[in-house]
Design a protein around this motif. Structure first.
Motif, PDB file in Angstrom:
ATOM      1  N   THR A 193       0.841  -1.193   0.000  1.00  0.00           N
ATOM      2  CA  THR A 193       0.000   0.000   0.000  1.00  0.00           C
ATOM      3  C   THR A 193       0.881   1.250   0.000  1.00  0.00           C
ATOM      4  N   ILE A 194       0.544   2.197  -0.838  1.00  0.00           N
ATOM      5  CA  ILE A 194       1.274   3.459  -0.886  1.00  0.00           C
ATOM      6  C   ILE A 194       0.649   4.396   0.143  1.00  0.00           C
ATOM      7  N   ILE A 195       1.486   4.905   1.050  1.00  0.00           N
ATOM      8  CA  ILE A 195       1.018   5.806   2.103  1.00  0.00           C
ATOM      9  C   ILE A 195       1.953   6.999   2.193  1.00  0.00           C
ATOM     10  N   THR A 196       1.465   8.081   2.781  1.00  0.00           N
ATOM     11  CA  THR A 196       2.335   9.217   3.052  1.00  0.00           C
ATOM     12  C   THR A 196       3.145   8.913   4.307  1.00  0.00           C
ATOM     13  N   LEU A 197       4.231   9.622   4.496  1.00  0.00           N
ATOM     14  CA  LEU A 197       5.137   9.332   5.600  1.00  0.00           C
ATOM     15  C   LEU A 197       5.008  10.300   6.769  1.00  0.00           C
ATOM     16  N   GLU A 198       3.854  10.958   6.905  1.00  0.00           N
ATOM     17  CA  GLU A 198       3.683  11.851   8.044  1.00  0.00           C
ATOM     18  C   GLU A 198       3.662  11.038   9.334  1.00  0.00           C
ATOM     19  N   PHE A 199       4.297  11.569  10.360  1.00  0.00           N
ATOM     20  CA  PHE A 199       4.349  10.898  11.652  1.00  0.00           C
ATOM     21  C   PHE A 199       3.149  11.343  12.474  1.00  0.00           C
TER      22      PHE A 199
END
Length: 71
Positions: free
Chosen positions: A45-51
């Motif tokens: 799955t492609i996700i953003t890397l925001e914490f």
């Protein structure tokens, strides 16, 4: 001047301990250990890397956690 906001503490938990667990069991365990957000994702799955503090992520294949990370 306004105070600088602080991030909430992460639960004292080992992400590696979730690998191999059934998805439902892993989610219940994570919530009982204090994680406020539990996210299950299929492999690749492609996700953003925001914490996001308080979030635990599971990569789940065939209802089994195969990878786990925080944020």
């Amino acid at each position: 001047m306004a105070p600088i906001p602080s991030s909430p503490q992460q639960p004292d938990d080992s992400p590696e301990s979730y690998v191999g667990l059934d998805e439902r069991d892993a989610e219940q365990r994570a919530r009982s250990h204090g994680w406020t957000t539990v996210r299950s994702l299929p492999p690749g799955t492609i996700i953003t890397l925001e914490f996001v503090a308080g979030r635990i992520n599971f990569e789940v294949d065939d209802a089994t956690v195969t990878r786990c990370w925080v944020g």
